[in-house]
Design a protein around this motif. Structure first.
Motif, mmCIF file in Angstrom:
data_model
loop_
_atom_site.group_PDB
_atom_site.id
_atom_site.type_symbol
_atom_site.label_atom_id
_atom_site.label_comp_id
_atom_site.label_asym_id
_atom_site.label_seq_id
_atom_site.Cartn_x
_atom_site.Cartn_y
_atom_site.Cartn_z
ATOM 1 N N SER A 130 0.813 -1.203 0.000
ATOM 2 C CA SER A 130 0.000 0.000 0.000
ATOM 3 C C SER A 130 0.855 1.266 0.000
ATOM 4 N N VAL A 131 1.919 1.281 0.796
ATOM 5 C CA VAL A 131 2.805 2.456 0.800
ATOM 6 C C VAL A 131 3.354 2.692 -0.605
ATOM 7 N N LEU A 132 3.756 1.627 -1.277
ATOM 8 C CA LEU A 132 4.282 1.789 -2.631
ATOM 9 C C LEU A 132 3.221 2.343 -3.574
ATOM 10 N N HIS A 133 1.972 1.913 -3.415
ATOM 11 C CA HIS A 133 0.895 2.514 -4.214
ATOM 12 C C HIS A 133 0.762 4.004 -3.907
ATOM 13 N N LEU A 134 0.860 4.379 -2.642
ATOM 14 C CA LEU A 134 0.760 5.797 -2.279
ATOM 15 C C LEU A 134 1.885 6.608 -2.914
ATOM 16 N N LEU A 135 3.004 5.931 -3.198
ATOM 17 C CA LEU A 135 4.160 6.598 -3.810
ATOM 18 C C LEU A 135 4.219 6.414 -5.328
ATOM 19 N N ASP A 141 0.037 -3.922 -15.175
ATOM 20 C CA ASP A 141 0.513 -4.807 -16.230
ATOM 21 C C ASP A 141 1.217 -6.004 -15.595
ATOM 22 N N GLU A 142 1.493 -6.998 -16.371
ATOM 23 C CA GLU A 142 2.214 -8.170 -15.868
ATOM 24 C C GLU A 142 3.698 -8.058 -16.213
ATOM 25 N N GLY A 143 4.127 -6.894 -16.643
ATOM 26 C CA GLY A 143 5.499 -6.707 -17.092
ATOM 27 C C GLY A 143 6.344 -5.894 -16.141
ATOM 28 N N PRO A 144 7.012 -4.886 -16.677
ATOM 29 C CA PRO A 144 8.016 -4.137 -15.921
ATOM 30 C C PRO A 144 7.485 -3.440 -14.661
ATOM 31 N N GLN A 145 6.286 -2.874 -14.728
ATOM 32 C CA GLN A 145 5.746 -2.184 -13.555
ATOM 33 C C GLN A 145 5.569 -3.138 -12.384
ATOM 34 N N LYS A 146 4.962 -4.290 -12.663
ATOM 35 C CA LYS A 146 4.729 -5.270 -11.608
ATOM 36 C C LYS A 146 6.058 -5.793 -11.073
#
Length: 166
Positions: A130-135, A141-146
């Motif tokens: 969740s902290v990472l989502h806040l940032l 996607d199932e690629g680089p972002q994930k």
């Protein structure tokens, strides 16, 4: 680590907001923020709830009609690596309001059992996630972002001394 962040934790689940659990959640949030290089005082609001209430929040806020494990509501539209600054702070508090997280304690228990690890480890993972989502991190996607988000989660959990076996 300086306690410069304000992290209020509320609960509508009896006993979920024990002093030790709240201290642990705050430690995870502070560790994640430090690991991401956030050096300005921030506020992160946390709600510990059950599946019924997270379902209602998910439906009302995201138009997704199901319960989930964690919801994140960022205050800013950041990208990974982009950090909030003191200029983003609320003039009244001096804190940067990063956003809100909502965690289903029922999902914490069920997923810990499903994945064969402790509820403490599952809670740490969901808080870090969740902290990472806040940032600004995402995993649509199932690629680089994930992959980038998962790598940061694992690094932060390792910094906390939490392994997959916990």
């Amino acid at each position: 680590m300086a306690k410069k962040h304000y992290i209020p934790i509320t609960s509508d689940v009896p006993g979920a907001d024990s002093a030790s659990r709240c201290a642990f959640i705050r430690k995870v949030i502070r560790t994640a923020l430090a690991a991401e290089g956030v050096d300005c005082p921030c506020e992160v609001d946390v709600l510990l709830t059950d599946d019924e209430n997270i379902h209602a929040i998910n439906r009302d806020m995201r138009e997704v009609d199901r319960a989930t494990d964690v919801l994140s509501f960022p205050e800013f539209d950041l990208t990974p690596g982009e950090l909030p600054s003191a200029e983003d702070a609320d003039p009244g508090t001096g804190l940067v309001p990063l956003g809100d997280m909502v965690i289903s304690m029922e999902h914490v228990a069920a997923q810990a059992k499903e994945y064969g690890h402790s509820q403490r480890r599952e809670l740490a993972y969901l808080v870090t996630h969740s902290v990472l989502h806040l940032l600004g991190y995402d995993h649509l996607d199932e690629g680089p972002q994930k992959k980038q988000m998962r790598a940061r989660e694992e690094a932060i959990l390792a910094e906390l001394g939490i392994t997959r076996e916990d």
